[in-house]
Every structure is written in C-alpha cells, then in structure tokens.
Motif scaffolding. Structure first.
Motif, mmCIF file in Angstrom:
data_model
loop_
_atom_site.group_PDB
_atom_site.id
_atom_site.type_symbol
_atom_site.label_atom_id
_atom_site.label_comp_id
_atom_site.label_asym_id
_atom_site.label_seq_id
_atom_site.Cartn_x
_atom_site.Cartn_y
_atom_site.Cartn_z
ATOM 1 N N VAL A 197 0.875 -1.169 0.000
ATOM 2 C CA VAL A 197 0.000 0.000 0.000
ATOM 3 C C VAL A 197 0.911 1.217 0.000
ATOM 4 O O VAL A 197 2.071 1.129 0.419
ATOM 5 C CB VAL A 197 -0.941 0.042 1.221
ATOM 6 C CG1 VAL A 197 -1.910 -1.114 1.190
ATOM 7 C CG2 VAL A 197 -0.138 0.028 2.533
ATOM 8 N N ALA A 199 1.416 5.886 -0.763
ATOM 9 C CA ALA A 199 0.991 7.232 -1.129
ATOM 10 C C ALA A 199 2.211 7.969 -1.665
ATOM 11 O O ALA A 199 3.351 7.626 -1.336
ATOM 12 C CB ALA A 199 0.394 7.968 0.075
ATOM 13 N N ALA A 336 -0.069 3.910 -4.732
ATOM 14 C CA ALA A 336 -0.151 5.332 -4.396
ATOM 15 C C ALA A 336 -1.118 6.056 -5.329
ATOM 16 O O ALA A 336 -1.847 6.962 -4.910
ATOM 17 C CB ALA A 336 1.242 5.957 -4.476
ATOM 18 N N ASP A 337 -1.127 5.645 -6.588
ATOM 19 C CA ASP A 337 -1.987 6.293 -7.578
ATOM 20 C C ASP A 337 -3.464 5.943 -7.377
ATOM 21 O O ASP A 337 -4.346 6.790 -7.573
ATOM 22 C CB ASP A 337 -1.538 5.884 -8.987
ATOM 23 C CG ASP A 337 -2.299 6.615 -10.080
ATOM 24 O OD1 ASP A 337 -2.343 7.858 -10.031
ATOM 25 O OD2 ASP A 337 -2.850 5.938 -10.963
ATOM 26 N N THR A 338 -3.730 4.709 -6.956
ATOM 27 C CA THR A 338 -5.113 4.245 -6.858
ATOM 28 C C THR A 338 -5.674 4.271 -5.443
ATOM 29 O O THR A 338 -6.881 4.162 -5.252
ATOM 30 C CB THR A 338 -5.226 2.810 -7.391
ATOM 31 O OG1 THR A 338 -4.400 1.949 -6.590
ATOM 32 C CG2 THR A 338 -4.781 2.728 -8.842
ATOM 33 N N GLY A 339 -4.791 4.377 -4.449
ATOM 34 C CA GLY A 339 -5.249 4.346 -3.071
ATOM 35 C C GLY A 339 -5.735 2.981 -2.634
ATOM 36 O O GLY A 339 -6.553 2.864 -1.715
ATOM 37 N N THR A 340 -5.224 1.928 -3.265
ATOM 38 C CA THR A 340 -5.642 0.565 -2.946
ATOM 39 C C THR A 340 -4.433 -0.295 -2.598
ATOM 40 O O THR A 340 -3.285 0.085 -2.849
ATOM 41 C CB THR A 340 -6.369 -0.078 -4.138
ATOM 42 O OG1 THR A 340 -5.455 -0.164 -5.251
ATOM 43 C CG2 THR A 340 -7.584 0.726 -4.537
#
Length: 365
Positions: A197, A199, A336-340
């Motif tokens: 995971v 950011a 980081a791009d998708t928040g998943t």
C-alpha cells in the motif's frame, strides 16, 4: 580456479569510474572493451585501462566479450540488454533492470530463452554491512522478525549532479532511483514481498541544477518526488518505506529490522560496509563485528560474483531479484496512484548468503 570473464562496458558516465576501478583489482573479470555515445570518451577510457574502444553495436557483437556491463541511463537499460542477449552475451546492468515492468520481463524472458545469465545492481547487499545483518537475522539474534523501516530523505540530486534530468523523468524519482538499494536489502534480509500500500506526492514542477556547467538551469519534474508505503513480505513481516527528494535531512536510521527479542540497525544500503548495531531484549546496543559478506567490496562485485558462480548455479545479484524489486516498486507507485492495496505478482528466492570472504575468484566456464 577458472579463467576470468571477459567484460565490455556500455556507457561511460559518472558511475563507470567506480566499476573501472573495481575491475582493476578483481581476478574474476577482465575488461576488454568499452563503448559510449561519445567516441572520444570511449577512446580515452580504453587507452587508460588497456581495453578496446568500440561502438555499441561492435561491442555487443564482439566474440571476445563474454558479458556486457550496461551502465547506460535507465531508459536505455532494456534496449542494450536485449541487444547483448540476442548476441548470446551474459548481461549485468545498473539498476533498475528496466524502466517498465514489461521491458524488464522481456529482458528476463529473452535471457532464459537464450540460455544466458542476467545480473543487475545493486550489489551493495554483497558487502559486509548487509550480509552481517542478514546473518544476525538468520541466526535468530532478534528472534522472529516482525517489522522493518527503510528511510531515504534528501533534498534532491540536482544539488550535486551536473546532469540530473533523468532523475526527474519517467524511470526516475526517489523510489526508482534509490529504492533499489533499500528494497533489495529488505528482500535480502526478509524475503520476497506479496503486496503493498502507498501514497506519493509531487511537490514542485521544476528543479534548479546546482553544480557544473549547467548550474542555474531549470529542469522539469515529471515524477512523484516523495513516496511512502508498507510492504507485506511473504513471511508476514511489514516493512515501512519512505523515499524522498523533498526533505532537508533526517536522523532516522537508513534501515532498522525489529524482531520479538531484538532490533537491528543496518548500515546505509548504498554502501558495502558499515557497522551493524544489535539491541537484544533487556540488553543495550552493541556493534556486531563483520561476520559475513565480501570484505572491501565495491561496485562491480556483483559482476565478479556472477563470474565466480558455477554455470548451473544462480548468481546473487541476479535478474530475478532485480525483476521482483522493480515489481515491488511499480506496484507501490500503482498503490499510491489508486489508493488501494496492490498485489506483487512476481516472487524470487532469497539470494544465497555470502560467507565472510575476500573477492570472488574466477569460476568454471
């Protein structure tokens, strides 16, 4: 003892000096040729080191070259590697293995199909610093590992590098540039990663070059310059990673590994040596003497380790590890791009440990 491996270097930028210096004192490799887009530079380096100056095409085709050392910029890593593999050469490249996971996969698959060996930096993990820490983990000095932290925070390479453009283009940024040292060390210490995971942030659109002939010139920033995340290892260990070109300084240790009965401070993974600190439960910090790794190692020892590895064995700084490390980093950027949470599809074996020893010696050919 076997014969040294004949190597040719493609790309004679700043990092090549370290490899050239190391190769002069290693018996496992013999520099026979160099190539660079700047023909005059290639001629000068060849004359200084008793090698031949060739074009890139000539070097990758030359029957006297067994292994191509690829020190070009990241955007050219896959192209040069594939050209060398197509000519039946072993290849060893600077990190990362390629800019994209697709290109890296093409290199690995081409190497397998051709029956040649693919190696990749960083080889800093082969020195006494990381290897002593690994031995402490493997020997149970900290008990069952639970967590790790890896921190790299700087104001950015444009302050000291005269041509820093590629650090801020696709394939650059703090994660893909410096991350390989930290992530490769975490994989070496704790094994492969299964999910991440994260950011990231992009704080400035431009950077100003601070040294050299281009000092004062402004360059564009196309990548995230602060990346943080958590890596879940297959063992269950959680590693927290922070890679930044947006800070001034930090007092955080580069890497720490924490277990149920002890904690380790691991030396800077961009170095080959350094003190390993151990704090056992109920005790106090102590410095561990070097107990594993190549003594006095430097950039290029990964090439020598490959040269010393028997034909059917796997070299330590191998392409499978480099591919997995790139997979981890690209997954972290995607997270980081998708928040998943993003799964890491690849895996690798932990490279064999390095017993406390001097430089690798030539292996069978």
């Amino acid at each position: 003892m076997g014969q040294p491996l004949n190597v040719g270097i493609v790309g004679l930028g700043a990092i090549s000096g370290a490899y050239l210096s190391t190769f002069e004192r290693l018996d496992a490799v013999r520099l026979v040729a160099v190539a660079d887009l700047d023909a005059a530079r290639a001629e000068a380096v060849a004359a200084e080191h008793g090698a031949r100056a060739l074009t890139v095409d000539e070097l990758t085709r030359d029957p006297g070259v067994d292994l191509v050392v690829n020190l070009t910029t990241p955007a050219a890593h896959a192209e040069i590697a594939l050209r060398a593999i197509a000519e039946g050469k072993d290849v060893y490249g600077e990190k990362p293995l390629a800019v994209t996971l697709e290109d890296a996969r093409a290199v690995i698959e081409a190497g397998r199909a051709a029956g040649v060996r693919v190696g990749c930096a960083p080889d800093t993990v082969l020195g006494t610093g990381v290897q002593t820490a690994r031995k402490a983990v493997d020997d149970g000095a900290i008990g069952e590992p639970v967590a790790a932290t890896a921190v790299m925070m700087t104001p950015g390479h444009e302050r000291w590098h005269p041509n820093p453009d590629f650090y801020y283009r696709s394939g650059g940024g703090p994660l893909l540039d410096m991350g390989p040292y930290y992530v490769t060390t975490l994989v070496t210490l704790l094994g492969p990663v299964v999910s991440v995971v994260g950011a990231a942030s992009h704080t400035r659109a431009t950077r100003e070059i601070g040294s050299g002939a281009r000092a004062g010139q402004v360059i564009a920033v196309d990548v995230d310059t602060h990346v943080t995340g958590v890596l879940r290892h297959a063992s269950g260990v959680l590693s927290t990673l922070v890679m930044s070109f947006d800070s001034v300084a930090t007092q955080a240790s580069s890497i720490e590994v924490h277990g149920q009965t002890g904690s380790l401070v691991v030396p800077d993974p961009n170095r080959f040596d350094g003190d390993v600190q151990l704090h056992e439960l109920g005790g106090a910090w102590q410095t561990l003497p070097p107990s594993a790794g190549y003594r006095d190692a430097a950039r290029g020892y990964g090439v020598a380790d490959l040269a010393a590895t028997p034909p059917r064995a796997v070299a330590r700084a191998n392409g499978e590890v480099a591919y997995h490390v790139l997979d981890i980093m690209t997954a972290l950027l995607a997270a980081a791009d998708t928040g998943t949470t993003v799964s890491v599809e690849s895996t690798c074996a932990r490279p064999a440990p390095v017993p406390l020893s001097d430089a690798p010696v030539p292996g069978p050919r």
